[in-house]
Design a protein around this motif. Structure first.
Motif, short mmCIF file in Angstrom:
data_model
loop_
_atom_site.label_atom_id
_atom_site.label_comp_id
_atom_site.label_asym_id
_atom_site.label_seq_id
_atom_site.Cartn_x
_atom_site.Cartn_y
_atom_site.Cartn_z
N LEU A 91 0.83 -1.23 0.06
CA LEU A 91 -0.03 0.05 -0.08
C LEU A 91 0.89 1.34 0.04
O LEU A 91 0.64 2.34 -0.73
N ALA A 246 -14.19 3.19 4.22
CA ALA A 246 -13.91 2.31 3.38
C ALA A 246 -14.23 2.71 1.77
O ALA A 246 -13.61 2.26 0.95
N ASP A 275 -8.93 5.76 1.03
CA ASP A 275 -10.26 5.01 1.21
C ASP A 275 -9.60 3.60 1.52
O ASP A 275 -10.30 2.83 2.34
N LYS A 276 -8.45 3.19 1.16
CA LYS A 276 -7.84 1.82 1.66
C LYS A 276 -7.37 1.80 3.03
O LYS A 276 -7.32 0.72 3.52
N THR A 279 -10.19 -0.32 4.72
CA THR A 279 -10.16 -1.72 4.80
C THR A 279 -8.63 -2.28 5.54
O THR A 279 -8.57 -3.09 6.08
N PHE A 280 -7.55 -1.44 5.36
CA PHE A 280 -6.43 -1.73 6.12
C PHE A 280 -6.69 -1.78 7.50
O PHE A 280 -5.99 -2.55 8.13
N SER A 330 -16.83 2.45 -7.09
CA SER A 330 -16.07 2.05 -6.01
C SER A 330 -16.73 1.57 -4.62
O SER A 330 -16.14 0.78 -3.73
N PHE A 334 -15.46 -1.99 -3.16
CA PHE A 334 -15.02 -2.03 -1.75
C PHE A 334 -15.83 -3.11 -0.96
O PHE A 334 -15.43 -3.89 0.12
N ILE A 337 -13.87 -6.16 -1.38
CA ILE A 337 -12.64 -6.34 -0.38
C ILE A 337 -13.15 -6.64 1.02
O ILE A 337 -12.40 -7.57 1.61
N MET A 356 -7.03 -4.69 -2.91
CA MET A 356 -6.99 -3.00 -2.78
C MET A 356 -5.78 -2.36 -3.47
O MET A 356 -5.87 -1.17 -3.91
N HIS A 359 -7.37 -2.39 -7.42
CA HIS A 359 -8.36 -1.45 -7.60
C HIS A 359 -7.78 -0.05 -7.44
O HIS A 359 -8.13 0.97 -8.16
N GLY A 360 -6.77 0.31 -6.75
CA GLY A 360 -6.18 1.45 -6.53
C GLY A 360 -5.55 2.12 -7.81
O GLY A 360 -5.70 3.08 -8.40
#
Length: 513
Positions: A91, A246, A275-276, A279-280, A330, A334, A337, A356, A359-360
């Motif tokens: 990331l 997210a 936005d990751k 989820t991170f 998105s 998400f 994910i 992740m 998608h980025g």
């Protein structure tokens, strides 16, 4: 890696360098006229440093590497503690790759607002461009920091601080509705942050204080002595903040407004990287700190994830605004994910982590290329376009390429992670996979329908004279296209980095079950 390089405080350097450059651009007027080339040079230097650092990552050893720990606020038990596991590393690499591309793609993106006198225009434009570059560099420092933070208090500070540069990047440089969108973004972010702050305070009290008390490694059993109900409330304090970031249904509504009004480069970073953090955080904070509550809440979270997949896809189909369509897509992605994180299988967790990154890359490409078109056409309304594949052939071709990657065409970046999430979900329960398949159908619809409306058919007379992507813009697209193909045909290096981390967190969730 040579011992001399291995001993360097890599992460502190990579965080401090763009932050210092941002401060100098703000404080030294002479640097404002060269802010864009200076910002690009600094972001490329950070990219090179991150790649050199990543080359020294030991995939066999796993765990946190490049660790640094310094006492920060001793009374709170807070430390400047940074380090990267495989997930954090990929990331960070995503962030440092995208920022110089944003610098290049946004070279002439910043314009003067109406009402500036001609004699003051040149100075005002240099000031605005310098401000945008400084905000980008500051955001880069914070993105590296939040993915590297190993101290809960440090993570919270950076989680909240990232709101500031994005707020100004939307509110000062966005479209006609930028101020309302920026305020909505800030309110949602602050609401999530305040909920998380309550959780941080409760965790700090339970940790007992002392040096290093808030290190994530020391908090693994912080909720072990609580009742199940207390654990669940503590878990929710963090999960809600991450769900907003997210973004998940029903706390997603800030995203379409923000992405629709922000400059394309800002939207690319907002959706592609920031936005990751949500989820991170679900993986790095919620699972190890609250494994029992995470396991208990997993079925409800999976249902919300499936709703996000379907609801986001349906709303993307119904959009007329091109940027809002990408934003709603998105929300759907998400959902995949989050489902991959909580179904509890190793295959799905690996897929979620790879998703992740993939998608980025694809969402950044869609925002950039859409921005090239809408800035030329002066409108984001798809109904005002038509036949653009005959007028802007490079823009049309690259948009379709990025769109096909987004809908997971085999051989492109979206296919492998989506396949892994589906495979892992079917392993857990057939119903998860069956309902999520609806999202695949919807993604094909909103991507292909958008392409049909904008790029095919007769040419709209008012758009016939638009110019195609120029040399600088094409150079901004090239690295993204290479990454899309790399992740599609040869994702093994990324999988090697994240598999060990995925095994660790799946084991935590499995033991709690």
């Amino acid at each position: 890696m040579p011992a001399q390089l291995a001993d360097l405080p890599w992460l502190t350097i990579l965080i401090a360098l763009p932050a210092l450059a941002a401060a100098l651009i703000w404080l030294v007027p002479a640097l404002r006229t060269i802010a864009r080339p200076l910002g690009l040079a600094v972001s490329l230097l950070v990219l090179i440093g991150a790649v050199v650092m990543a080359a020294g990552f030991d995939t066999a050893a796993g765990g946190y590497q490049f660790t640094e720990t310094y006492t920060w606020i001793g009374q709170l038990g807070a430390s400047w503690a940074v380090g990267l596991n495989g997930m954090g590393l990929v990331l960070v690499l995503l962030a440092v790759v995208l920022v110089p591309i944003v610098m290049l793609a946004s070279w002439n993106e910043v314009k003067l607002p109406e009402g500036i006198k001609a004699e003051a225009a040149e100075k005002a434009l240099a000031y605005r461009r310098a401000g945008y570059v400084a905000l980008l560099l500051l955001l880069l420092a914070m993105m590296i920091g939040v993915f590297a933070a190993r101290d809960l208090f440090l993570f919270y500070i950076l989680f909240e601080a990232m709101l500031v540069p994005i707020y100004f990047m939307i509110g000062a440089y966005g479209g006609a509705g930028r101020r309302a969108a920026a305020v909505k973004f800030l309110l949602y972010g602050l609401a999530g942050g305040l909920v998380m702050l309550a959780g941080v305070v409760m965790v700090a009290v339970r940790s007992g204080g002392g040096e290093g008390a808030l290190l994530l490694d020391n908090l693994a059993d912080v909720a072990g002595g609580d009742t199940p109900a207390a654990q669940m409330w503590l878990f929710l304090a963090f999960f809600v903040a991450f769900a907003i970031k997210a973004p998940m249904v029903p706390v997603h509504t800030w995203l379409p407004d923000s992405a629709g009004q922000a400059p394309p480069g800002t939207s690319a970073l907002l959706v592609g990287v920031l936005d990751k953090v949500g989820t991170f955080g679900m993986i790095a904070i919620c699972l190890p700190l609250f494994p029992a509550a995470s396991s208990a809440a997993a079925p409800a979270i999976i249902v919300l994830a499936i709703i996000s997949i379907i609801y986001g896809g349906i709303l993307a189909i119904g959009q007329h605004d091109l940027m809002r369509m990408i934003a709603f897509s998105s929300v759907s992605h998400f959902g995949f994910i989050v489902m991959g994180i909580y179904v509890g299988t190793q295959t799905a967790m690996v897929g979620a982590m790879l998703y992740m990154v993939a998608h980025g890359v694809t969402i950044a490409a869609l925002f950039f290329i859409s921005g090239f078109l809408t800035q030329r056409g002066g409108s984001q309304d798809m109904r005002t376009y038509g036949g653009m594949q005959r007028v802007t052939r490079v823009i049309a071709g690259t948009w379709l390429f990025a769109g096909l990657a987004s809908l997971a065409l085999p051989g492109l970046s979206g296919f492998v992670p989506e396949y892994l999430v589906f495979l892992g979900s079917f392993e857990a329960h057939w119903a998860y996979g069956v309902f999520a398949v609806i999202g695949v159908v919807l993604s094909a619809l909103y991507i292909l329908l958008a392409y049909k409306r904008v790029f095919t058919g007769p040419v709209e007379p008012a758009r016939a004279a638009l110019t195609d992507a120029g040399g600088r813009e094409r150079w901004a697209i090239v690295p993204l296209a290479v990454l899309v193909l790399f992740l599609g045909f040869f994702p093994a290096p990324v999988l090697d980095l994240i598999t060990g981390t995925a095994d660790q967190f799946v084991a935590i969730l499995g033991s709690a079950s």
